[in-house]
Design a protein around this motif. Sequence first.
Motif, PDB file in Angstrom:
ATOM      1  N   TRP A  36       8.963  25.383   0.084  1.00 45.02           N
ATOM      2  CA  TRP A  36      10.065  26.346  -0.036  1.00 45.02           C
ATOM      3  C   TRP A  36       9.948  27.485   0.964  1.00 45.02           C
ATOM      4  CZ3 TRP A  36      14.062  24.494  -2.328  1.00 45.02           C
ATOM      5  CH2 TRP A  36      13.900  23.482  -3.283  1.00 45.02           C
ATOM      6  N   ALA A  37       8.737  27.933   1.249  1.00 43.78           N
ATOM      7  CA  ALA A  37       8.543  29.021   2.211  1.00 43.78           C
ATOM      8  C   ALA A  37       8.942  28.584   3.619  1.00 43.78           C
ATOM      9  CB  ALA A  37       7.094  29.496   2.194  1.00 43.78           C
ATOM     10  N   SER A  38       8.563  27.368   3.995  1.00 46.48           N
ATOM     11  CA  SER A  38       8.926  26.897   5.341  1.00 46.48           C
ATOM     12  C   SER A  38      10.435  26.696   5.446  1.00 46.48           C
ATOM     13  CB  SER A  38       8.173  25.617   5.684  1.00 46.48           C
ATOM     14  OG  SER A  38       8.561  24.559   4.833  1.00 46.48           O
ATOM     15  N   LEU A  39      11.050  26.237   4.374  1.00 44.09           N
ATOM     16  CA  LEU A  39      12.507  26.053   4.375  1.00 44.09           C
ATOM     17  C   LEU A  39      13.213  27.403   4.474  1.00 44.09           C
ATOM     18  CD1 LEU A  39      14.491  23.734   4.330  1.00 44.09           C
ATOM     19  CD2 LEU A  39      14.400  23.764   1.841  1.00 44.09           C
ATOM     20  N   ALA A  40      12.758  28.387   3.718  1.00 46.96           N
ATOM     21  CA  ALA A  40      13.346  29.731   3.777  1.00 46.96           C
ATOM     22  C   ALA A  40      13.159  30.346   5.162  1.00 46.96           C
ATOM     23  CB  ALA A  40      12.728  30.624   2.704  1.00 46.96           C
ATOM     24  N   ALA A  70      16.146  31.426   7.803  1.00 45.66           N
ATOM     25  CA  ALA A  70      16.205  32.811   8.301  1.00 45.66           C
ATOM     26  C   ALA A  70      16.188  32.832   9.829  1.00 45.66           C
ATOM     27  CB  ALA A  70      15.035  33.621   7.736  1.00 45.66           C
ATOM     28  N   MET A  71      15.329  32.028  10.420  1.00 48.10           N
ATOM     29  CA  MET A  71      15.275  31.970  11.888  1.00 48.10           C
ATOM     30  C   MET A  71      16.561  31.384  12.457  1.00 48.10           C
ATOM     31  SD  MET A  71      11.307  31.065  12.715  1.00 48.10           S
ATOM     32  CE  MET A  71      11.555  31.163  14.479  1.00 48.10           C
ATOM     33  N   ALA A  72      17.118  30.400  11.782  1.00 51.45           N
ATOM     34  CA  ALA A  72      18.386  29.821  12.235  1.00 51.45           C
ATOM     35  C   ALA A  72      19.483  30.880  12.234  1.00 51.45           C
ATOM     36  CB  ALA A  72      18.779  28.640  11.347  1.00 51.45           C
ATOM     37  N   PHE A  73      19.513  31.711  11.204  1.00 53.25           N
ATOM     38  CA  PHE A  73      20.511  32.787  11.129  1.00 53.25           C
ATOM     39  C   PHE A  73      20.350  33.757  12.303  1.00 53.25           C
ATOM     40  CE2 PHE A  73      21.653  37.110   9.930  1.00 53.25           C
ATOM     41  CZ  PHE A  73      22.998  36.941   9.613  1.00 53.25           C
ATOM     42  N   VAL A  74      19.125  34.224  12.512  1.00 58.54           N
ATOM     43  CA  VAL A  74      18.861  35.214  13.561  1.00 58.54           C
ATOM     44  C   VAL A  74      19.205  34.661  14.952  1.00 58.54           C
ATOM     45  CG1 VAL A  74      17.004  36.483  14.738  1.00 58.54           C
ATOM     46  CG2 VAL A  74      17.152  36.495  12.244  1.00 58.54           C
ATOM     47  N   LEU A  75      18.844  33.416  15.210  1.00 52.21           N
ATOM     48  CA  LEU A  75      19.054  32.852  16.546  1.00 52.21           C
ATOM     49  C   LEU A  75      20.465  32.305  16.766  1.00 52.21           C
ATOM     50  CD1 LEU A  75      15.570  31.135  16.944  1.00 52.21           C
ATOM     51  CD2 LEU A  75      16.361  33.271  17.988  1.00 52.21           C
ATOM     52  N   THR A  76      21.200  32.042  15.701  1.00 55.43           N
ATOM     53  CA  THR A  76      22.564  31.525  15.849  1.00 55.43           C
ATOM     54  C   THR A  76      23.593  32.650  15.914  1.00 55.43           C
ATOM     55  OG1 THR A  76      21.903  29.525  14.664  1.00 55.43           O
ATOM     56  CG2 THR A  76      24.250  29.873  14.914  1.00 55.43           C
ATOM     57  N   THR A  77      23.284  33.816  15.370  1.00 49.91           N
ATOM     58  CA  THR A  77      24.239  34.927  15.396  1.00 49.91           C
ATOM     59  C   THR A  77      24.697  35.283  16.813  1.00 49.91           C
ATOM     60  OG1 THR A  77      23.433  35.780  13.282  1.00 49.91           O
ATOM     61  CG2 THR A  77      24.618  37.335  14.684  1.00 49.91           C
ATOM     62  N   VAL A 136      19.097  22.417  14.836  1.00 47.63           N
ATOM     63  CA  VAL A 136      17.992  22.296  15.797  1.00 47.63           C
ATOM     64  C   VAL A 136      16.899  23.305  15.453  1.00 47.63           C
ATOM     65  CG1 VAL A 136      17.324  22.699  18.206  1.00 47.63           C
ATOM     66  CG2 VAL A 136      19.343  21.313  17.691  1.00 47.63           C
ATOM     67  N   ILE A 137      17.308  24.550  15.193  1.00 54.76           N
ATOM     68  CA  ILE A 137      16.330  25.601  14.901  1.00 54.76           C
ATOM     69  C   ILE A 137      15.614  25.338  13.584  1.00 54.76           C
ATOM     70  CG2 ILE A 137      16.034  28.057  14.383  1.00 54.76           C
ATOM     71  CD1 ILE A 137      18.504  28.467  16.335  1.00 54.76           C
ATOM     72  N   ASP A 138      16.392  25.126  12.507  1.00 47.91           N
ATOM     73  CA  ASP A 138      15.683  25.048  11.221  1.00 47.91           C
ATOM     74  C   ASP A 138      14.833  23.798  11.087  1.00 47.91           C
ATOM     75  OD1 ASP A 138      17.468  23.124  10.037  1.00 47.91           O
ATOM     76  OD2 ASP A 138      18.711  24.716   9.236  1.00 47.91           O
ATOM     77  N   ASN A 139      15.270  22.681  11.648  1.00 49.92           N
ATOM     78  CA  ASN A 139      14.429  21.479  11.576  1.00 49.92           C
ATOM     79  C   ASN A 139      13.208  21.587  12.479  1.00 49.92           C
ATOM     80  OD1 ASN A 139      15.579  19.449   9.643  1.00 49.92           O
ATOM     81  ND2 ASN A 139      17.402  20.008  10.794  1.00 49.92           N
ATOM     82  N   THR A 140      13.351  22.246  13.619  1.00 49.85           N
ATOM     83  CA  THR A 140      12.203  22.472  14.494  1.00 49.85           C
ATOM     84  C   THR A 140      11.157  23.332  13.785  1.00 49.85           C
ATOM     85  OG1 THR A 140      13.570  22.262  16.477  1.00 49.85           O
ATOM     86  CG2 THR A 140      11.478  23.429  16.727  1.00 49.85           C
ATOM     87  N   VAL A 141      11.626  24.369  13.091  1.00 49.80           N
ATOM     88  CA  VAL A 141      10.698  25.246  12.372  1.00 49.80           C
ATOM     89  C   VAL A 141       9.995  24.481  11.257  1.00 49.80           C
ATOM     90  CG1 VAL A 141      10.513  27.286  10.876  1.00 49.80           C
ATOM     91  CG2 VAL A 141      11.902  27.376  12.959  1.00 49.80           C
ATOM     92  N   VAL A 142      10.757  23.777  10.417  1.00 48.28           N
ATOM     93  CA  VAL A 142      10.143  23.044   9.300  1.00 48.28           C
ATOM     94  C   VAL A 142       9.155  22.002   9.815  1.00 48.28           C
ATOM     95  CG1 VAL A 142      10.597  21.433   7.404  1.00 48.28           C
ATOM     96  CG2 VAL A 142      11.989  23.467   7.638  1.00 48.28           C
ATOM     97  N   LEU A 143       9.551  21.289  10.864  1.00 48.71           N
ATOM     98  CA  LEU A 143       8.648  20.282  11.428  1.00 48.71           C
ATOM     99  C   LEU A 143       7.425  20.919  12.079  1.00 48.71           C
ATOM    100  CD1 LEU A 143      11.318  17.862  12.944  1.00 48.71           C
ATOM    101  CD2 LEU A 143       9.780  17.359  11.024  1.00 48.71           C
ATOM    102  N   GLY A 144       7.576  22.163  12.546  1.00 48.89           N
ATOM    103  CA  GLY A 144       6.479  22.848  13.223  1.00 48.89           C
ATOM    104  C   GLY A 144       5.477  23.513  12.294  1.00 48.89           C
ATOM    105  N   VAL A 145       5.849  23.692  11.042  1.00 47.72           N
ATOM    106  CA  VAL A 145       4.914  24.301  10.085  1.00 47.72           C
ATOM    107  C   VAL A 145       3.989  23.196   9.573  1.00 47.72           C
ATOM    108  CG1 VAL A 145       4.695  25.429   7.827  1.00 47.72           C
ATOM    109  CG2 VAL A 145       6.538  26.112   9.389  1.00 47.72           C
ATOM    110  N   PRO A 146       2.697  23.312   9.879  1.00 51.02           N
ATOM    111  CA  PRO A 146       1.766  22.248   9.475  1.00 51.02           C
ATOM    112  C   PRO A 146       1.815  21.974   7.964  1.00 51.02           C
ATOM    113  CG  PRO A 146       0.689  23.802  10.945  1.00 51.02           C
ATOM    114  CD  PRO A 146       2.029  24.397  10.579  1.00 51.02           C
ATOM    115  N   GLY A 147       2.063  20.719   7.624  1.00 49.67           N
ATOM    116  CA  GLY A 147       2.069  20.289   6.230  1.00 49.67           C
ATOM    117  C   GLY A 147       3.365  20.509   5.476  1.00 49.67           C
TER     118      GLY A 147
END
Length: 159
Positions: free
Chosen positions: A124-128, A132-139, A101-112
Amino acid sequence: MDHTAHQHHHAHHDSGVSWRTAAQATLHCLTGCAIGEVLGMVIGTAAGLHNAATVVVSIALAFVFGYALTMRGVLRAGLPARQAFRVALAADTVSIAVMEVIDNTVVLGVPGAMDAGLGQFLFWASLALSLAMAFVLTTPVNRWMIGRGRGHAVVHAYH
């Protein structure tokens, strides 16, 4: 065990779960998720799939690789395949779902980002960033689950 003692046990056990333990469990889960997520994004982008189809492929592969990594360890411990799969489901389903949920929301939210090609930095930057956000929020989710004997706590019985 009476209800009060049971609550005390959970409260004591939860406070005993270190952030390091939760981070290690999350990193283990993230490894499988990242393999599946990156592979899915690469396949979807290279094949020219619609964004929704690319996300579906990524999510499916994240679950496959996440479960496979957990199963690999418990199969080595001698569990039969069916039981190893049940352990993987119990250990990783919530963690993988939260990460996806987190990582796909982030990738979809980054314009382009979803329209960027494999050779573009934005892809690659949006995927990374998303991983990273998925790790921080899932821990914290994993820490909470381990403290209640769920999630990756289930796997530790077999290591």
